[in-house]
Design a protein around this motif. Sequence first.
Motif, PDB file in Angstrom:
ATOM      1  N   ARG A   1      41.701  39.142  36.042  1.00 52.08           N
ATOM      2  CA  ARG A   1      40.962  40.186  35.338  1.00 52.08           C
ATOM      3  C   ARG A   1      41.147  41.561  35.964  1.00 52.08           C
ATOM      4  O   ARG A   1      40.794  42.568  35.352  1.00 52.08           O
ATOM      5  N   VAL A   2      41.697  41.602  37.171  1.00 50.54           N
ATOM      6  CA  VAL A   2      41.930  42.887  37.839  1.00 50.54           C
ATOM      7  C   VAL A   2      43.214  43.490  37.279  1.00 50.54           C
ATOM      8  O   VAL A   2      44.256  42.811  37.232  1.00 50.54           O
ATOM      9  N   PRO A   3      43.194  44.742  36.851  1.00 57.57           N
ATOM     10  CA  PRO A   3      44.354  45.311  36.148  1.00 57.57           C
ATOM     11  C   PRO A   3      45.653  45.267  36.937  1.00 57.57           C
ATOM     12  O   PRO A   3      46.703  44.976  36.390  1.00 57.57           O
ATOM     13  N   ILE A   4      45.626  45.565  38.227  1.00 58.11           N
ATOM     14  CA  ILE A   4      46.875  45.649  38.993  1.00 58.11           C
ATOM     15  C   ILE A   4      47.238  44.302  39.608  1.00 58.11           C
ATOM     16  O   ILE A   4      48.405  43.896  39.601  1.00 58.11           O
ATOM     17  N   LEU A   5      46.247  43.599  40.094  1.00 60.69           N
ATOM     18  CA  LEU A   5      46.519  42.322  40.748  1.00 60.69           C
ATOM     19  C   LEU A   5      46.950  41.235  39.780  1.00 60.69           C
ATOM     20  O   LEU A   5      47.607  40.270  40.194  1.00 60.69           O
TER      21      LEU A   5
END
Length: 247
Positions: free
Chosen positions: A184-188
């Motif tokens: 759910r984390v944009p970059i990870l």
Amino acid sequence: MFMLPFVTTMREGVEAVVFVGGVSLGYPATSFPLPVITGILAAGFVGYFIYRGGNELSIRVFLVISSCILYLIAAGMFSKSIWSLQYHMFAVKVGSDVAEAGDGPGSYDILQTVWHLNCCNPETDDGWDVFNAVLGWQNTATYGSVIAYNCYWIFIMACLACMMYEEKTGSLPFKNAIIKGLLRVPILNIWVKRKLAVSRANATELVRQGQEHLREQLGQSNNYDQEMAIKKNGTVETVQAIHTIDD
């Protein structure tokens, strides 16, 4: 096979010369023979023990014992690093001459100290510097060093528990929940997706290699059965021919 042992031995030798030379510049030459002889004897004893013990003990027992020793050394180093940082901050406040104050009052920060011993100082008392170098012993225990020591062992126990759980179940605890949260984390999420793709590819490759290995084993087994059958048939035919000749 020659370069790796050679480079490793050379690196250890150069490291020993540099550190021993840097520490012993202020000592007379007569102070070297006894430590050198003692070190050679100790190294010989440890090497002989490992050599002979390797034939008697199982590799599992040896690895468990050596791992426990390394855990103890790492715990001492971690706790000692926190203690050194706190002592440096105390020395900056009161002056660098605090290192020469001995064991009495004024040599430690009473506000950050859990306990203090007026003996067993690794800097002044003989023998305790060995425990300081190996296990991180200090005659003054600060809040930071004690908490760091306990946190280290809690972390080690948690890691061992996770490893045992993974060995029994095949997956780490809360692995799926953590992966879902990271996705759910944009970059990870990009990095996690790549890792998952590589993991699936590796799993597929392992399955393929396992299947090929099984096919090879089955093929060898079938060939062996066929050879044994041919030999058996040949033996039976030979025996029948002998009986025919006798008749």
